[in-house]
Design an enzyme around this catalytic site. Structure first.
Site, mmCIF file in Angstrom:
data_model
loop_
_atom_site.group_PDB
_atom_site.id
_atom_site.type_symbol
_atom_site.label_atom_id
_atom_site.label_comp_id
_atom_site.label_asym_id
_atom_site.label_seq_id
_atom_site.Cartn_x
_atom_site.Cartn_y
_atom_site.Cartn_z
ATOM 1 C CG ASP A 16 -2.030 -1.002 1.137
ATOM 2 O OD1 ASP A 16 -1.743 -2.125 0.683
ATOM 3 O OD2 ASP A 16 -3.160 -0.690 1.532
ATOM 4 N NE ARG A 96 -2.506 2.493 13.067
ATOM 5 C CZ ARG A 96 -1.742 1.640 12.423
ATOM 6 N NH1 ARG A 96 -0.446 1.884 12.298
ATOM 7 N NH2 ARG A 96 -2.243 0.549 11.904
ATOM 8 C CG ASP A 125 -5.436 2.258 11.851
ATOM 9 O OD1 ASP A 125 -5.479 2.354 13.097
ATOM 10 O OD2 ASP A 125 -5.236 1.186 11.264
ATOM 11 C CB SER A 179 -5.556 -5.658 5.885
ATOM 12 O OG SER A 179 -5.205 -4.504 6.598
HETATM 13 N N1 ARG Z 1 -9.498 -2.888 13.813
HETATM 14 C C1 ARG Z 1 -8.319 -2.602 14.533
HETATM 15 C C2 ARG Z 1 -8.360 -1.208 15.122
HETATM 16 O O1 ARG Z 1 -9.146 -0.425 14.703
HETATM 17 C C3 ARG Z 1 -7.062 -2.833 13.728
HETATM 18 C C4 ARG Z 1 -6.814 -1.888 12.566
HETATM 19 C C5 ARG Z 1 -5.553 -2.109 11.773
HETATM 20 N N2 ARG Z 1 -5.384 -3.474 11.418
HETATM 21 C C6 ARG Z 1 -5.229 -3.955 10.177
HETATM 22 N N3 ARG Z 1 -5.159 -5.240 10.043
HETATM 23 N N4 ARG Z 1 -5.139 -3.190 9.137
HETATM 24 O O2 ARG Z 1 -7.624 -0.883 15.999
#
Ligand code: ARG
Length: 403
Positions: A16, A96, A125, A179
């Site tokens: 990505d 994050r 995110d 992902s």
């Molecule tokens: N759903 C989780 C959160 O909002 C993980 C998000 C990122 N994970 C991912 N596999 N892209 O914290």
């Protein structure tokens, strides 16, 4: 489109963000600085440098943030026993704001006017990155290519990669990968077959924990030391925060501790299904509750439990740098002054159970609670009066209701 002079991109070197790098260079025709954080995702990061170089990046930042991540983000959060929707240990959510903090720091240092990230328009995110940037430096613009470009699906993303000769990684089964978001606290896996919550997750999604069925038949006993609510030692050995969490991940992973198959409610509005593996974090949460059980006053502990869901939701929704999170943090940190001592746990086939706890600051009194004779005078008549007064309203109610 507003003219952008320089962009700092949060760059993992994965599919990505490799595409995003290309797209930013083409779309804005400006310099892109890449920032890659080592959060203990367990991947070699040097290849990332080569990849960025090949894409013509001049300023490549690869920074080891493992200690800062665990010390200033994971530990404070764990002091609260934070769980989102009762189960999720917030492994992605807590990383994050740290990444955003460094994106902003680098942007200032190199006089960039924008930062960019690879989070999609459907997820949490993007909120966590951008709310953090809003809080830390509102003069910096945020570019979220997933919300701007014409690529609408993973399929189209793969086509774009092929067209631009960007290598597409494949998973163990030779398919396009899930992902995945990984760091020292957890691995999160979403997408593909997992998008159907009625489907059982295949074995190969799990990365850092063995199936509890295949875990050793002999339990392992471990001892964990706490000081003021924070992990300070494992099996008597003091180490840095990141080294301690790494150690617990190894122990937990071997015994299949910390797997979670969850359907959660995203802040943006939809439900999503993910697989989480949080071996060290799960041990730590259990142990922390164990040490709190003897060192925290009842009302203090219950107040913590009341505010915990609110605190966890703030982190989940991206409000780490908001005043209400900081206010709750001050309360939580204050509560930890005497949360010191040792907890012993048994790891066995997916479970981490407290089997003993001890503290020099313990409030537990065997003399007080004992079924045997004790030196401490406890007047049993006091209990009689205590019950009589607590029952007063119940007796009035029963009389009126004719029970
Ligand atoms: N759903 C989780 C959160 O909002 C993980 C998000 C990122 N994970 C991912 N596999 N892209 O914290």
């Amino acid at each position: 489109m507003t003219k952008i002079e320089k962009i700092v991109l949060s760059y993992s070197g994965g599919l990505d963000t490799s595409i995003i790098l290309k797209w930013l260079q083409e779309t804005y025709g400006c310099e892109v600085v890449t920032f890659t954080a080592d959060l203990g995702q367990g991947e070699e990061l040097e290849p990332v440098r080569a990849k960025a170089e090949m894409s013509g990046v001049k300023d490549i930042r690869i920074v080891d943030l493992r200690e800062e991540f665990v010390r200033d983000f994971v530990f404070p959060m764990l002091r609260a026993n934070a769980l989102y929707e009762g189960q999720y240990l917030l492994g992605s959510s807590i990383a994050r704001p740290l990444i955003a903090k460094h994106l902003v720091g680098i942007a200032r240092e190199v006089s960039a006017d924008a930062v960019a990230h690879g989070a999609t328009g459907k997820g949490n995110d993007q909120l966590r990155f951008e709310l953090a940037v809003n809080a830390l430096d509102p003069s910096i613009k945020v570019i979220a290519p997933w919300r701007q470009w014409n690529i609408r699906s993973r399929m189209q993303l793969l086509e774009y990669a092929e067209k631009h000769h960007i290598p597409v990684p494949s998973d163990k089964c030779g398919e396009a990968p899930f992902s995945i978001d990984a760091n020292l606290l957890h691995t999160s896996t979403e997408g593909k077959i997992l998008e159907n919550p009625a489907e059982v997750a295949p074995d190969h999604v799990y990365q850092r924990t063995v199936d509890p069925i295949d875990a050793p038949d002999t339990p392992e006993i471990i001892t964990i030391g706490f000081e003021r609510g924070d992990l300070v030692s494992v099996n008597g050995k003091a180490m840095t925060p990141a080294a301690l969490l790494t150690e617990l991940n190894g122990l937990g992973g071997r015994h299949g501790v910390g797997r979670l198959d969850l359907v959660e409610n995203r802040f943006i509005g939809m439900k999503s299904r993910g697989i989480y593996e949080t071996p060290g974090g799960t041990i730590l949460l259990t142990a922390h509750r164990g040490i709190e059980s003897i060192t925290l006053d009842r009302a203090a502990a219950h107040l913590k439990d009341e505010i915990m869901p609110r605190y966890a939701e703030l982190i989940y929704n991206g409000f780490w740098f908001a005043p209400e999170r900081e206010m709750l943090q001050a309360l939580i940190d204050h509560s930890q002054a005497f949360v010191s001592g040792e907890v012993t746990l048994r790891l066995y086939k997916g479970s981490a159970s407290v089997i003993s706890r001890a503290s020099a600051c313990s409030l537990y009194s065997a003399d007080l609670v004992t079924f045997e004779e004790s030196a401490i005078t406890f007047d049993h008549h006091d209990a009689e009066g205590f019950i009589r007064l607590n029952g007063l309203r119940l007796r009035s109610l029963a009389a009126r209701n004719g029970r």
